[in-house]
Design a protein around this motif. Structure first.
Motif, mmCIF file in Angstrom:
data_model
loop_
_atom_site.group_PDB
_atom_site.id
_atom_site.type_symbol
_atom_site.label_atom_id
_atom_site.label_comp_id
_atom_site.label_asym_id
_atom_site.label_seq_id
_atom_site.Cartn_x
_atom_site.Cartn_y
_atom_site.Cartn_z
ATOM 1 N N GLN A 77 15.533 -8.596 5.964
ATOM 2 C CA GLN A 77 16.174 -7.623 6.851
ATOM 3 C C GLN A 77 16.628 -8.302 8.148
ATOM 4 O O GLN A 77 17.677 -7.965 8.704
ATOM 5 C CB GLN A 77 15.169 -6.486 7.144
ATOM 6 C CG GLN A 77 15.808 -5.176 7.568
ATOM 7 C CD GLN A 77 16.948 -4.757 6.656
ATOM 8 O OE1 GLN A 77 16.779 -4.679 5.450
ATOM 9 N NE2 GLN A 77 18.128 -4.533 7.233
ATOM 10 N N TRP A 132 19.834 -10.117 7.294
ATOM 11 C CA TRP A 132 20.985 -9.191 7.166
ATOM 12 C C TRP A 132 21.454 -8.730 8.548
ATOM 13 O O TRP A 132 22.643 -8.709 8.835
ATOM 14 C CB TRP A 132 20.637 -7.954 6.332
ATOM 15 C CG TRP A 132 20.033 -8.160 4.973
ATOM 16 C CD1 TRP A 132 19.093 -7.364 4.378
ATOM 17 C CD2 TRP A 132 20.336 -9.175 3.996
ATOM 18 N NE1 TRP A 132 18.786 -7.820 3.125
ATOM 19 C CE2 TRP A 132 19.519 -8.929 2.858
ATOM 20 C CE3 TRP A 132 21.183 -10.270 3.963
ATOM 21 C CZ2 TRP A 132 19.556 -9.730 1.709
ATOM 22 C CZ3 TRP A 132 21.218 -11.085 2.824
ATOM 23 C CH2 TRP A 132 20.412 -10.807 1.733
ATOM 24 N N SER A 133 20.498 -8.368 9.408
ATOM 25 C CA SER A 133 20.955 -7.798 10.685
ATOM 26 C C SER A 133 21.526 -8.881 11.602
ATOM 27 O O SER A 133 22.479 -8.629 12.333
ATOM 28 C CB SER A 133 19.879 -6.952 11.358
ATOM 29 O OG SER A 133 18.738 -7.714 11.509
ATOM 30 N N ALA A 184 23.185 -11.530 10.564
ATOM 31 C CA ALA A 184 24.525 -11.839 10.033
ATOM 32 C C ALA A 184 25.515 -10.739 10.414
ATOM 33 O O ALA A 184 26.653 -11.015 10.806
ATOM 34 C CB ALA A 184 24.462 -11.991 8.507
ATOM 35 N N ASP A 185 25.065 -9.497 10.349
ATOM 36 C CA ASP A 185 25.967 -8.389 10.680
ATOM 37 C C ASP A 185 26.307 -8.398 12.170
ATOM 38 O O ASP A 185 27.452 -8.129 12.564
ATOM 39 C CB ASP A 185 25.335 -7.056 10.262
ATOM 40 C CG ASP A 185 26.385 -5.959 10.117
ATOM 41 O OD1 ASP A 185 27.476 -6.248 9.558
ATOM 42 O OD2 ASP A 185 26.138 -4.845 10.596
ATOM 43 N N LEU A 228 24.244 -12.706 -1.757
ATOM 44 C CA LEU A 228 24.271 -12.054 -0.437
ATOM 45 C C LEU A 228 23.590 -12.913 0.622
ATOM 46 O O LEU A 228 24.030 -12.972 1.770
ATOM 47 C CB LEU A 228 23.609 -10.676 -0.529
ATOM 48 C CG LEU A 228 24.437 -9.623 -1.296
ATOM 49 C CD1 LEU A 228 23.595 -8.379 -1.577
ATOM 50 C CD2 LEU A 228 25.706 -9.246 -0.525
ATOM 51 N N LYS A 229 22.516 -13.597 0.246
ATOM 52 C CA LYS A 229 21.874 -14.498 1.208
ATOM 53 C C LYS A 229 22.863 -15.596 1.619
ATOM 54 O O LYS A 229 22.957 -15.958 2.792
ATOM 55 C CB LYS A 229 20.631 -15.154 0.604
ATOM 56 C CG LYS A 229 19.452 -14.215 0.403
ATOM 57 C CD LYS A 229 18.284 -15.033 -0.161
ATOM 58 C CE LYS A 229 17.400 -14.232 -1.081
ATOM 59 N NZ LYS A 229 16.426 -15.054 -1.814
ATOM 60 N N ALA A 252 25.451 -14.189 4.016
ATOM 61 C CA ALA A 252 24.878 -13.982 5.353
ATOM 62 C C ALA A 252 24.699 -15.326 6.077
ATOM 63 O O ALA A 252 25.034 -15.465 7.259
ATOM 64 C CB ALA A 252 23.543 -13.244 5.236
ATOM 65 N N SER A 303 34.516 -10.502 0.777
ATOM 66 C CA SER A 303 33.586 -9.868 -0.155
ATOM 67 C C SER A 303 34.252 -10.027 -1.519
ATOM 68 O O SER A 303 35.294 -9.442 -1.782
ATOM 69 C CB SER A 303 33.446 -8.389 0.237
ATOM 70 O OG SER A 303 32.731 -7.709 -0.748
ATOM 71 N N LEU A 331 27.946 -4.190 0.214
ATOM 72 C CA LEU A 331 26.800 -4.991 0.656
ATOM 73 C C LEU A 331 27.260 -6.299 1.301
ATOM 74 O O LEU A 331 26.729 -6.711 2.339
ATOM 75 C CB LEU A 331 25.851 -5.259 -0.518
ATOM 76 C CG LEU A 331 24.999 -4.051 -0.920
ATOM 77 C CD1 LEU A 331 24.234 -4.340 -2.216
ATOM 78 C CD2 LEU A 331 24.013 -3.674 0.195
ATOM 79 N N ARG A 358 26.806 -7.671 5.246
ATOM 80 C CA ARG A 358 25.969 -8.864 5.442
ATOM 81 C C ARG A 358 26.801 -10.092 5.794
ATOM 82 O O ARG A 358 26.445 -11.204 5.445
ATOM 83 C CB ARG A 358 25.126 -9.079 4.192
ATOM 84 C CG ARG A 358 24.089 -7.960 4.120
ATOM 85 C CD ARG A 358 23.374 -7.761 2.870
ATOM 86 N NE ARG A 358 22.552 -6.541 3.018
ATOM 87 C CZ ARG A 358 21.693 -6.117 2.155
ATOM 88 N NH1 ARG A 358 21.507 -6.773 1.036
ATOM 89 N NH2 ARG A 358 21.004 -5.011 2.372
#
Ligand code: SAM
Ligand code: SF4
Length: 370
Positions: free
Chosen positions: A31, A34-35, A37-38, A263-264, A267, A280, A295, A299
């Motif tokens: 988490q 993800w946050s 990267a966002d 996804l990792k 990110a 994406s 997603l 990310r």
């Protein structure tokens, strides 16, 4: 240009740090990834999602890449090469749909001659405000220079893996012509192209170490665009059949071709290359039709490449089976994507959406070959 806000993150992105993050499975720790990267995406490239109209111009290919359904030895594929007028019609369709750029992609096809492509690029640049990206494989410098002079803005060429031994196995040379995609990327940058690259996640034989090096390579080469998608086995290819097992790394070293690892990687790519354009990918949307696109956008990604190829050609451009959005018309794709983008509180980007470079490093290929 307004000053770039500083975003701080405490994630260590040396090789060991990247590898540890790629292998991380704790949802709470992820988490944080993800946050971060966002937040970096939001701060460095904003809330716009740029749409690039993808034109799959030719399914002919002279190469033997062991992973791709378009490879020359594939039999039973009804191959096509679009006429110039068809490619131009796709570009106009992209413009009508409000996209800021087109990507003309194809197999490595000598039938897409230097003059044929140059004339198409020149016409699009004359008649529309679109940025033009080419993705036509490894081509001679004379071709690349002519296309740049005709007005092409960007070139996409994934280096696929930074592991030289794996690369040679899965991407055989053409007779007498050693393949060096990184060197071509560096030469294209000096010709004035924005350069895009990327890798597949989970190719048989790809280790965690190698994938971590891929990420460092994106950063060291200061790539403008970076596409990261899962490897999807195509039964028409050696890596989609029983032979794939002979490529696999030991189980604790082999990277899986799954959504989480992809996804990792997306990110971490955003953190390592904060102002790059990161799509994406359709391959991720194929793996997770319900949420894959969203997603990745949540990310780190900030680009989507909706297909504007006429529907009757799409199934004949079979890199891997079951590709997402195979049958939707360009208009339907646009409606669906805009809805998904708005549902995330984001907006569709305006204009060509080139890289807003906050740093430039002048590099040559020799700086990186040790
Ligand atoms: N021929 C050009 C080239 O190789 O750069 C452009 C077209 S090629 C089909 C575009 C990308 O598709 C490749 O760079 C590769 O990463 C990806 N691709 C090929 N086979 C794939 C597979 N089985 N699964 C996921 N991606 C694949
Ligand atoms: Fe051809 Fe590109 Fe597929 Fe390789 S990845 S076989 S060069 S289309």
């Amino acid at each position: 240009m307004s000053p770039v806000p500083e975003v701080r993150h405490n994630l260590c992105l040396d090789h060991a740090g990247v590898k540890a993050w790629l292998m991380e499975m704790d949802p709470e720790a992820l988490q944080v990834l993800w946050s971060e990267a966002d937040a970096v995406r939001q701060s460095r490239v904003g809330d716009q999602v740029h749409l690039r109209g993808l034109i799959e111009a030719s399914s002919h290919c002279i190469r033997h890449c062991l992973y791709c359904g378009l490879r020359a030895p594939t039999e039973g594929l009804d191959r096509y090469r679009m006429k110039a007028s068809e490619i131009l019609a796709c570009a106009h369709e992209a413009q009508r749909l409000g996209y800021g750029s087109v990507v003309i992609q194809g197999g490595e096809d000598p039938g897409l001659t230097r003059d044929f492509v140059a004339e198409i690029v020149q016409t699009i640049k004359r008649d529309t405000p679109l940025a033009v990206t080419l993705s036509l494989g490894e081509r001679r410098d004379e071709d690349l220079r002519a296309w740049r002079e005709a007005g092409a803005d960007r070139y996409l060429l994934r280096f696929e893996t930074s592991d030289p031994v794996l690369y040679r196995r899965i991407h055989p040379n053409l007779p007498g012509v050693p393949s060096d995609r990184l060197a071509q990327l560096v030469r294209m940058r000096s010709m004035g192209y924005e350069i895009g690259t990327g890798v597949m996640v989970g190719i048989p034989g790809q280790t965690w170490d190698a994938l971590a090096f891929d990420l460092l390579r994106f950063r060291d080469f200061d790539m403008d665009m970076i596409g990261v998608g899962p490897f999807l086995p195509s039964p028409r290819t050696p890596l989609g059949g029983p032979e794939a097992a002979t490529f696999l790394a030991p189980p604790d070293e082999q990277v899986p071709n799954d959504e989480l690892t992809t996804l990792k990687m997306v990110a971490l790519t955003r953190l390592a290359c904060p102002d790059a354009n990161i799509p994406s990918t359709t391959a991720l949307a194929t793996l997770d039709r319900a949420n894959g696109r969203e997603l990745a956008l949540m990310r780190g990604a900030n680009v989507v490449m909706p297909n504007v190829t006429p529907v009757h050609y799409r199934a004949r451009y079979e890199i891997y089976p079951g590709k997402a959005c195979l049958h939707e018309t360009a208009t339907a794709c646009q409606g669906c994507l805009e809805g998904r983008i708005h549902s995330l509180g984001r907006r569709v980007g305006k204009g060509p959406g080139g890289r807003n470079r906050t740093e430039y490093k002048n590099m040559s290929a020799s700086d990186f070959y040790h």
